[in-house]
Scaffold this motif. Structure first.
Motif, PDB file in Angstrom:
ATOM      1  N   ASP A  45      40.008  14.702 -45.554  1.00  0.00           N
ATOM      2  CA  ASP A  45      39.054  14.253 -44.529  1.00  0.00           C
ATOM      3  C   ASP A  45      37.919  15.259 -44.353  1.00  0.00           C
ATOM      4  O   ASP A  45      36.770  14.878 -44.137  1.00  0.00           O
ATOM      5  CB  ASP A  45      39.754  14.040 -43.184  1.00  0.00           C
ATOM      6  CG  ASP A  45      40.642  12.807 -43.190  1.00  0.00           C
ATOM      7  OD1 ASP A  45      40.564  12.004 -44.144  1.00  0.00           O
ATOM      8  OD2 ASP A  45      41.417  12.641 -42.223  1.00  0.00           O
ATOM      9  N   ASP A  46      38.255  16.544 -44.420  1.00  0.00           N
ATOM     10  CA  ASP A  46      37.232  17.578 -44.274  1.00  0.00           C
ATOM     11  C   ASP A  46      36.265  17.573 -45.453  1.00  0.00           C
ATOM     12  O   ASP A  46      35.071  17.819 -45.283  1.00  0.00           O
ATOM     13  CB  ASP A  46      37.877  18.954 -44.119  1.00  0.00           C
ATOM     14  CG  ASP A  46      38.623  19.102 -42.798  1.00  0.00           C
ATOM     15  OD1 ASP A  46      38.428  18.255 -41.904  1.00  0.00           O
ATOM     16  OD2 ASP A  46      39.404  20.060 -42.666  1.00  0.00           O
ATOM     17  N   ARG A  47      36.762  17.275 -46.641  1.00  0.00           N
ATOM     18  CA  ARG A  47      35.868  17.166 -47.808  1.00  0.00           C
ATOM     19  C   ARG A  47      34.846  16.057 -47.583  1.00  0.00           C
ATOM     20  O   ARG A  47      33.664  16.221 -47.881  1.00  0.00           O
ATOM     21  CB  ARG A  47      36.668  16.873 -49.082  1.00  0.00           C
ATOM     22  CG  ARG A  47      37.371  18.044 -49.636  1.00  0.00           C
ATOM     23  CD  ARG A  47      38.049  17.682 -50.947  1.00  0.00           C
ATOM     24  NE  ARG A  47      39.286  18.437 -51.021  1.00  0.00           N
ATOM     25  CZ  ARG A  47      40.405  18.024 -51.561  1.00  0.00           C
ATOM     26  NH1 ARG A  47      40.470  16.851 -52.136  1.00  0.00           N
ATOM     27  NH2 ARG A  47      41.462  18.779 -51.555  1.00  0.00           N
ATOM     28  N   LEU A  48      35.325  14.933 -47.085  1.00  0.00           N
ATOM     29  CA  LEU A  48      34.419  13.807 -46.829  1.00  0.00           C
ATOM     30  C   LEU A  48      33.386  14.184 -45.775  1.00  0.00           C
ATOM     31  O   LEU A  48      32.196  13.921 -45.934  1.00  0.00           O
ATOM     32  CB  LEU A  48      35.222  12.577 -46.390  1.00  0.00           C
ATOM     33  CG  LEU A  48      36.139  11.975 -47.458  1.00  0.00           C
ATOM     34  CD1 LEU A  48      37.012  10.875 -46.857  1.00  0.00           C
ATOM     35  CD2 LEU A  48      35.335  11.448 -48.636  1.00  0.00           C
ATOM     36  N   SER A  49      33.833  14.819 -44.697  1.00  0.00           N
ATOM     37  CA  SER A  49      32.903  15.239 -43.641  1.00  0.00           C
ATOM     38  C   SER A  49      31.884  16.237 -44.175  1.00  0.00           C
ATOM     39  O   SER A  49      30.698  16.168 -43.857  1.00  0.00           O
ATOM     40  CB  SER A  49      33.662  15.870 -42.469  1.00  0.00           C
ATOM     41  OG  SER A  49      34.464  14.916 -41.839  1.00  0.00           O
ATOM     42  N   TRP A  50      32.363  17.188 -44.989  1.00  0.00           N
ATOM     43  CA  TRP A  50      31.457  18.197 -45.556  1.00  0.00           C
ATOM     44  C   TRP A  50      30.396  17.533 -46.415  1.00  0.00           C
ATOM     45  O   TRP A  50      29.212  17.849 -46.317  1.00  0.00           O
ATOM     46  CB  TRP A  50      32.248  19.224 -46.367  1.00  0.00           C
ATOM     47  CG  TRP A  50      31.362  20.271 -46.954  1.00  0.00           C
ATOM     48  CD1 TRP A  50      30.909  20.338 -48.238  1.00  0.00           C
ATOM     49  CD2 TRP A  50      30.767  21.376 -46.272  1.00  0.00           C
ATOM     50  NE1 TRP A  50      30.087  21.425 -48.396  1.00  0.00           N
ATOM     51  CE2 TRP A  50      29.985  22.079 -47.207  1.00  0.00           C
ATOM     52  CE3 TRP A  50      30.828  21.842 -44.957  1.00  0.00           C
ATOM     53  CZ2 TRP A  50      29.261  23.216 -46.864  1.00  0.00           C
ATOM     54  CZ3 TRP A  50      30.113  22.983 -44.628  1.00  0.00           C
ATOM     55  CH2 TRP A  50      29.346  23.648 -45.567  1.00  0.00           C
ATOM     56  N   ARG A  51      30.823  16.614 -47.262  1.00  0.00           N
ATOM     57  CA  ARG A  51      29.853  15.931 -48.134  1.00  0.00           C
ATOM     58  C   ARG A  51      28.842  15.141 -47.326  1.00  0.00           C
ATOM     59  O   ARG A  51      27.675  15.048 -47.703  1.00  0.00           O
ATOM     60  CB  ARG A  51      30.581  15.030 -49.119  1.00  0.00           C
ATOM     61  CG  ARG A  51      31.223  15.825 -50.247  1.00  0.00           C
ATOM     62  CD  ARG A  51      31.808  14.912 -51.325  1.00  0.00           C
ATOM     63  NE  ARG A  51      32.449  15.709 -52.348  1.00  0.00           N
ATOM     64  CZ  ARG A  51      33.745  15.674 -52.613  1.00  0.00           C
ATOM     65  NH1 ARG A  51      34.542  14.861 -51.941  1.00  0.00           N
ATOM     66  NH2 ARG A  51      34.251  16.431 -53.551  1.00  0.00           N
ATOM     67  N   GLN A  52      29.275  14.551 -46.208  1.00  0.00           N
ATOM     68  CA  GLN A  52      28.349  13.777 -45.382  1.00  0.00           C
ATOM     69  C   GLN A  52      27.310  14.668 -44.712  1.00  0.00           C
ATOM     70  O   GLN A  52      26.160  14.294 -44.586  1.00  0.00           O
ATOM     71  CB  GLN A  52      29.114  12.980 -44.321  1.00  0.00           C
ATOM     72  CG  GLN A  52      29.869  11.816 -44.910  1.00  0.00           C
ATOM     73  CD  GLN A  52      30.753  11.122 -43.879  1.00  0.00           C
ATOM     74  OE1 GLN A  52      31.011  11.630 -42.798  1.00  0.00           O
ATOM     75  NE2 GLN A  52      31.220   9.934 -44.227  1.00  0.00           N
ATOM     76  N   SER A  53      27.713  15.867 -44.279  1.00  0.00           N
ATOM     77  CA  SER A  53      26.763  16.708 -43.551  1.00  0.00           C
ATOM     78  C   SER A  53      26.141  17.839 -44.369  1.00  0.00           C
ATOM     79  O   SER A  53      25.090  18.333 -43.993  1.00  0.00           O
ATOM     80  CB  SER A  53      27.381  17.286 -42.285  1.00  0.00           C
ATOM     81  OG  SER A  53      28.746  17.435 -42.351  1.00  0.00           O
ATOM     82  N   HIS A  54      26.777  18.246 -45.455  1.00  0.00           N
ATOM     83  CA  HIS A  54      26.268  19.389 -46.227  1.00  0.00           C
ATOM     84  C   HIS A  54      26.373  19.133 -47.730  1.00  0.00           C
ATOM     85  O   HIS A  54      26.680  20.053 -48.497  1.00  0.00           O
ATOM     86  CB  HIS A  54      27.062  20.650 -45.879  1.00  0.00           C
ATOM     87  CG  HIS A  54      27.015  21.009 -44.438  1.00  0.00           C
ATOM     88  ND1 HIS A  54      25.962  21.667 -43.856  1.00  0.00           N
ATOM     89  CD2 HIS A  54      27.909  20.774 -43.434  1.00  0.00           C
ATOM     90  CE1 HIS A  54      26.214  21.841 -42.573  1.00  0.00           C
ATOM     91  NE2 HIS A  54      27.374  21.305 -42.297  1.00  0.00           N
ATOM     92  N   ASN A  55      26.144  17.924 -48.151  1.00  0.00           N
ATOM     93  CA  ASN A  55      26.319  17.565 -49.563  1.00  0.00           C
ATOM     94  C   ASN A  55      25.530  18.497 -50.472  1.00  0.00           C
ATOM     95  O   ASN A  55      24.382  18.823 -50.202  1.00  0.00           O
ATOM     96  CB  ASN A  55      25.901  16.116 -49.803  1.00  0.00           C
ATOM     97  CG  ASN A  55      26.383  15.619 -51.152  1.00  0.00           C
ATOM     98  OD1 ASN A  55      27.395  16.072 -51.678  1.00  0.00           O
ATOM     99  ND2 ASN A  55      25.659  14.676 -51.722  1.00  0.00           N
ATOM    100  N   GLY A  56      26.178  18.926 -51.541  1.00  0.00           N
ATOM    101  CA  GLY A  56      25.527  19.790 -52.500  1.00  0.00           C
ATOM    102  C   GLY A  56      25.634  21.267 -52.175  1.00  0.00           C
ATOM    103  O   GLY A  56      25.113  22.100 -52.903  1.00  0.00           O
TER     104      GLY A  56
END
Length: 173
Positions: free
Chosen positions: A54-65
């Motif tokens: 879930d944290d990976r998904l959240s990270w990608r949504q807010s800090h992708n790349g």
């Protein structure tokens, strides 16, 4: 669906997933960070596999790349790029936060958060501005970039440099 059609769909899905993984920023340390890590065996930069799904998904949504364990910041008026690091010792289940602050000659390391028994809190850059300290119930004006250390969608601390030293405020709980 015919057998070849199903195989094509699976290969396409596999290619999409591989592309999503490849699009995440590698957490390859720049030279000053690599030099610091060479002197601290066992510690590495927090990377995507260290995060819960879930944290990976959240990270990608807010800090992708971006790498979840490495951020570039300008901590003072010098304009020199410094680094905020979430470092993990996976063998012992520890994490710490370190700032490598650019000096006129080289970098100076500051341990902002000593090792704790947890792995998975990310770091990222917060731009200059105001921040609310939720523990002290005050607003703080931060003149330069700062380093946020966050347990995704839970607690966070913000570290900023002012008056020749680092300060920390609790910005989420």
């Amino acid at each position: 669906m015919p057998r070849m059609g199903m195989r094509s769909v699976l290969l396409s899905v596999g290619a999409l997933l591989a592309g999503a993984q490849a699009s995440a920023a590698p957490c390859t340390p720049p030279p000053p960070v690599a030099s610091y890590l060479a002197g601290h065996p066992g510690w590495t930069i927090l990377d995507m596999p260290d995060l819960l799904t879930d944290d990976r998904l959240s990270w990608r949504q807010s800090h992708n790349g971006q790498c979840p364990g490495l951020t570039r910041v300008v901590l003072d008026g010098s304009g020199r790029v410094s680094f905020g690091l979430a470092l993990v010792d996976r063998d012992n289940g520890l994490e710490q936060v370190v700032a490598l602050m650019a000096q006129a000659k080289g970098f100076r390391a500051y341990v902002l958060e000593p090792p704790v028994n947890a792995v998975g809190a990310v770091v990222y850059r917060a731009p200059p501005g105001s921040a609310a300290d939720e523990e002290a119930h005050v607003k703080v004006k931060i003149a330069h970039d700062s380093i946020v250390w966050e347990q995704m969608e839970a607690a966070s601390r913000q570290f900023y440099f002012a008056g020749g030293e680092f300060h920390a405020i609790q910005t989420g709980d």
